[in-house]
Design a protein around this motif. Structure first.
Motif, PDB file in Angstrom:
ATOM      1  N   LYS A 268       0.838  -1.206   0.000  1.00 60.44           N
ATOM      2  CA  LYS A 268       0.000   0.000   0.000  1.00 60.44           C
ATOM      3  C   LYS A 268       0.865   1.246   0.000  1.00 60.44           C
ATOM      4  O   LYS A 268       0.602   2.188  -0.755  1.00 60.44           O
ATOM      5  CB  LYS A 268      -0.914   0.000   1.224  1.00 60.44           C
ATOM      6  CG  LYS A 268      -2.050  -0.972   1.136  1.00 60.44           C
ATOM      7  CD  LYS A 268      -2.946  -0.866   2.341  1.00 60.44           C
ATOM      8  CE  LYS A 268      -4.061  -1.883   2.251  1.00 60.44           C
ATOM      9  NZ  LYS A 268      -4.949  -1.808   3.406  1.00 60.44           N
ATOM     10  N   ALA A 269       1.897   1.264   0.838  1.00 60.35           N
ATOM     11  CA  ALA A 269       2.753   2.450   0.929  1.00 60.35           C
ATOM     12  C   ALA A 269       3.490   2.694  -0.389  1.00 60.35           C
ATOM     13  O   ALA A 269       3.567   3.833  -0.868  1.00 60.35           O
ATOM     14  CB  ALA A 269       3.752   2.293   2.071  1.00 60.35           C
ATOM     15  N   GLY A 270       4.025   1.641  -0.984  1.00 57.93           N
ATOM     16  CA  GLY A 270       4.724   1.785  -2.264  1.00 57.93           C
ATOM     17  C   GLY A 270       3.796   2.255  -3.361  1.00 57.93           C
ATOM     18  O   GLY A 270       4.145   3.117  -4.172  1.00 57.93           O
ATOM     19  N   PHE A 271       2.579   1.716  -3.372  1.00 54.50           N
ATOM     20  CA  PHE A 271       1.595   2.122  -4.370  1.00 54.50           C
ATOM     21  C   PHE A 271       1.211   3.586  -4.178  1.00 54.50           C
ATOM     22  O   PHE A 271       1.140   4.353  -5.145  1.00 54.50           O
ATOM     23  CB  PHE A 271       0.359   1.225  -4.271  1.00 54.50           C
ATOM     24  CG  PHE A 271      -0.692   1.545  -5.280  1.00 54.50           C
ATOM     25  CD1 PHE A 271      -0.525   1.188  -6.606  1.00 54.50           C
ATOM     26  CD2 PHE A 271      -1.850   2.215  -4.917  1.00 54.50           C
ATOM     27  CE1 PHE A 271      -1.492   1.476  -7.556  1.00 54.50           C
ATOM     28  CE2 PHE A 271      -2.812   2.515  -5.847  1.00 54.50           C
ATOM     29  CZ  PHE A 271      -2.640   2.148  -7.165  1.00 54.50           C
ATOM     30  N   ILE A 272       0.994   3.983  -2.926  1.00 52.39           N
ATOM     31  CA  ILE A 272       0.619   5.375  -2.642  1.00 52.39           C
ATOM     32  C   ILE A 272       1.752   6.315  -3.022  1.00 52.39           C
ATOM     33  O   ILE A 272       1.518   7.372  -3.626  1.00 52.39           O
ATOM     34  CB  ILE A 272       0.214   5.526  -1.154  1.00 52.39           C
ATOM     35  CG1 ILE A 272      -1.108   4.789  -0.912  1.00 52.39           C
ATOM     36  CG2 ILE A 272       0.101   6.976  -0.759  1.00 52.39           C
ATOM     37  CD1 ILE A 272      -1.492   4.671   0.541  1.00 52.39           C
ATOM     38  N   VAL A 273       2.990   5.959  -2.689  1.00 52.42           N
ATOM     39  CA  VAL A 273       4.139   6.797  -3.039  1.00 52.42           C
ATOM     40  C   VAL A 273       4.255   6.930  -4.557  1.00 52.42           C
ATOM     41  O   VAL A 273       4.477   8.036  -5.074  1.00 52.42           O
ATOM     42  CB  VAL A 273       5.436   6.215  -2.437  1.00 52.42           C
ATOM     43  CG1 VAL A 273       6.674   6.869  -3.025  1.00 52.42           C
ATOM     44  CG2 VAL A 273       5.438   6.363  -0.928  1.00 52.42           C
ATOM     45  N   CYS A 274       4.094   5.839  -5.281  1.00 52.82           N
ATOM     46  CA  CYS A 274       4.185   5.894  -6.751  1.00 52.82           C
ATOM     47  C   CYS A 274       3.069   6.746  -7.339  1.00 52.82           C
ATOM     48  O   CYS A 274       3.303   7.539  -8.265  1.00 52.82           O
ATOM     49  CB  CYS A 274       4.140   4.489  -7.334  1.00 52.82           C
ATOM     50  SG  CYS A 274       5.623   3.525  -7.007  1.00 52.82           S
ATOM     51  N   VAL A 275       1.843   6.610  -6.823  1.00 51.42           N
ATOM     52  CA  VAL A 275       0.718   7.394  -7.341  1.00 51.42           C
ATOM     53  C   VAL A 275       0.924   8.873  -7.049  1.00 51.42           C
ATOM     54  O   VAL A 275       0.720   9.725  -7.932  1.00 51.42           O
ATOM     55  CB  VAL A 275      -0.621   6.875  -6.756  1.00 51.42           C
ATOM     56  CG1 VAL A 275      -1.755   7.832  -7.038  1.00 51.42           C
ATOM     57  CG2 VAL A 275      -0.933   5.502  -7.315  1.00 51.42           C
ATOM     58  N   ILE A 276       1.349   9.204  -5.841  1.00 47.18           N
ATOM     59  CA  ILE A 276       1.573  10.610  -5.489  1.00 47.18           C
ATOM     60  C   ILE A 276       2.709  11.197  -6.323  1.00 47.18           C
ATOM     61  O   ILE A 276       2.607  12.328  -6.821  1.00 47.18           O
ATOM     62  CB  ILE A 276       1.853  10.747  -3.973  1.00 47.18           C
ATOM     63  CG1 ILE A 276       0.570  10.457  -3.189  1.00 47.18           C
ATOM     64  CG2 ILE A 276       2.389  12.130  -3.638  1.00 47.18           C
ATOM     65  CD1 ILE A 276       0.766  10.401  -1.690  1.00 47.18           C
ATOM     66  N   ALA A 277       3.784  10.441  -6.505  1.00 48.44           N
ATOM     67  CA  ALA A 277       4.901  10.934  -7.331  1.00 48.44           C
ATOM     68  C   ALA A 277       4.454  11.120  -8.780  1.00 48.44           C
ATOM     69  O   ALA A 277       4.807  12.122  -9.419  1.00 48.44           O
ATOM     70  CB  ALA A 277       6.069   9.954  -7.261  1.00 48.44           C
ATOM     71  N   TYR A 278       3.653  10.202  -9.294  1.00 46.22           N
ATOM     72  CA  TYR A 278       3.166  10.303 -10.673  1.00 46.22           C
ATOM     73  C   TYR A 278       2.247  11.519 -10.845  1.00 46.22           C
ATOM     74  O   TYR A 278       2.382  12.279 -11.812  1.00 46.22           O
ATOM     75  CB  TYR A 278       2.444   9.009 -11.052  1.00 46.22           C
ATOM     76  CG  TYR A 278       1.899   9.001 -12.450  1.00 46.22           C
ATOM     77  CD1 TYR A 278       2.744   8.851 -13.532  1.00 46.22           C
ATOM     78  CD2 TYR A 278       0.530   9.159 -12.692  1.00 46.22           C
ATOM     79  CE1 TYR A 278       2.265   8.839 -14.826  1.00 46.22           C
ATOM     80  CE2 TYR A 278       0.039   9.157 -13.980  1.00 46.22           C
ATOM     81  CZ  TYR A 278       0.900   8.995 -15.043  1.00 46.22           C
ATOM     82  OH  TYR A 278       0.410   9.010 -16.313  1.00 46.22           O
ATOM     83  N   ILE A 279       1.339  11.717  -9.904  1.00 46.11           N
ATOM     84  CA  ILE A 279       0.415  12.856  -9.992  1.00 46.11           C
ATOM     85  C   ILE A 279       1.177  14.168  -9.895  1.00 46.11           C
ATOM     86  O   ILE A 279       0.942  15.103 -10.687  1.00 46.11           O
ATOM     87  CB  ILE A 279      -0.674  12.758  -8.896  1.00 46.11           C
ATOM     88  CG1 ILE A 279      -1.623  11.599  -9.212  1.00 46.11           C
ATOM     89  CG2 ILE A 279      -1.452  14.052  -8.768  1.00 46.11           C
ATOM     90  CD1 ILE A 279      -2.590  11.276  -8.099  1.00 46.11           C
ATOM     91  N   SER A 280       2.106  14.257  -8.935  1.00 47.25           N
ATOM     92  CA  SER A 280       2.861  15.509  -8.782  1.00 47.25           C
ATOM     93  C   SER A 280       3.742  15.768 -10.008  1.00 47.25           C
ATOM     94  O   SER A 280       3.883  16.921 -10.450  1.00 47.25           O
ATOM     95  CB  SER A 280       3.697  15.488  -7.504  1.00 47.25           C
ATOM     96  OG  SER A 280       4.622  14.435  -7.554  1.00 47.25           O
ATOM     97  N   PHE A 281       4.282  14.718 -10.586  1.00 47.43           N
ATOM     98  CA  PHE A 281       5.092  14.884 -11.794  1.00 47.43           C
ATOM     99  C   PHE A 281       4.235  15.377 -12.955  1.00 47.43           C
ATOM    100  O   PHE A 281       4.644  16.263 -13.717  1.00 47.43           O
ATOM    101  CB  PHE A 281       5.772  13.558 -12.136  1.00 47.43           C
ATOM    102  CG  PHE A 281       6.777  13.652 -13.242  1.00 47.43           C
ATOM    103  CD1 PHE A 281       7.966  14.344 -13.058  1.00 47.43           C
ATOM    104  CD2 PHE A 281       6.521  13.079 -14.472  1.00 47.43           C
ATOM    105  CE1 PHE A 281       8.890  14.446 -14.069  1.00 47.43           C
ATOM    106  CE2 PHE A 281       7.439  13.173 -15.496  1.00 47.43           C
ATOM    107  CZ  PHE A 281       8.628  13.861 -15.303  1.00 47.43           C
ATOM    108  N   ASN A 282       3.031  14.813 -13.104  1.00 49.55           N
ATOM    109  CA  ASN A 282       2.117  15.266 -14.160  1.00 49.55           C
ATOM    110  C   ASN A 282       1.704  16.719 -13.967  1.00 49.55           C
ATOM    111  O   ASN A 282       1.645  17.495 -14.931  1.00 49.55           O
ATOM    112  CB  ASN A 282       0.875  14.381 -14.222  1.00 49.55           C
ATOM    113  CG  ASN A 282       1.144  13.061 -14.895  1.00 49.55           C
ATOM    114  OD1 ASN A 282       2.135  12.904 -15.599  1.00 49.55           O
ATOM    115  ND2 ASN A 282       0.279  12.095 -14.667  1.00 49.55           N
ATOM    116  N   VAL A 283       1.424  17.101 -12.726  1.00 57.18           N
ATOM    117  CA  VAL A 283       1.042  18.487 -12.445  1.00 57.18           C
ATOM    118  C   VAL A 283       2.202  19.422 -12.775  1.00 57.18           C
ATOM    119  O   VAL A 283       2.005  20.484 -13.401  1.00 57.18           O
ATOM    120  CB  VAL A 283       0.594  18.639 -10.972  1.00 57.18           C
ATOM    121  CG1 VAL A 283       0.455  20.097 -10.579  1.00 57.18           C
ATOM    122  CG2 VAL A 283      -0.715  17.895 -10.744  1.00 57.18           C
ATOM    123  N   CYS A 284       3.411  19.034 -12.374  1.00 61.08           N
ATOM    124  CA  CYS A 284       4.584  19.871 -12.677  1.00 61.08           C
ATOM    125  C   CYS A 284       4.803  19.990 -14.186  1.00 61.08           C
ATOM    126  O   CYS A 284       5.124  21.085 -14.676  1.00 61.08           O
ATOM    127  CB  CYS A 284       5.830  19.304 -12.014  1.00 61.08           C
ATOM    128  SG  CYS A 284       5.841  19.449 -10.234  1.00 61.08           S
TER     129      CYS A 284
END
Length: 135
Positions: free
Chosen positions: A74-90
């Protein structure tokens, strides 16, 4: 090649002089010892190879287990999703409409890395398992 004779050698006068039983027995004994030494060295090499394969398989299993746990926790999945979303926003903030190309590129690279890592460890584990069954 030289025509010099080795020290202590004598010329044989006939065929019987070439066939000396004591010398032949010495040569046979040396050959047997040489074969035994070669077989012993081969056995040691095989044993070292087996130990190395076992050690490598243990490392590979531990690494693949930790990578699978990270990717599917769960933690790895959440970290990957948050990193992906923040990267897309940037990327959207920085490049605007051109960001779709970069996002698609990042998606393909990320998918390739995930599949390559998991596939490599799966392939290696299957090949090690097949080697174990062969022996």
């Amino acid at each position: 090649m030289s025509n010099e004779m080795p020290k202590g050698a004598t010329l044989a006068k006939n065929r019987d002089g070439l066939i000396n039983e004591a010398d032949l027995e010495k040569i046979k004994l040396q050959n047997e010892k040489s074969r035994e030494v070669i077989e012993q060295n081969n056995l040691l090499k095989k044993q070292d190879d087996a130990e190395a394969m076992l050690h490598n398989s243990k490392i590979l299993n531990a690494l693949s287990r930790s990578l699978v746990k990270f990717f599917f926790s769960k933690a790895g999945f959440i970290v990957c999703v948050i990193a992906y979303i923040s990267f897309n926003v940037c990327l959207h903030y920085r490049f605007g409409d051109e960001a779709n190309f970069y996002i698609g590129l990042v998606d393909k690279i990320g998918l390739f890395v995930i599949i390559f890592i998991l596939g490599k460890f799966l392939k290696d584990n299957i090949s090690l398992l097949m080697e174990i069954f062969k022996k």
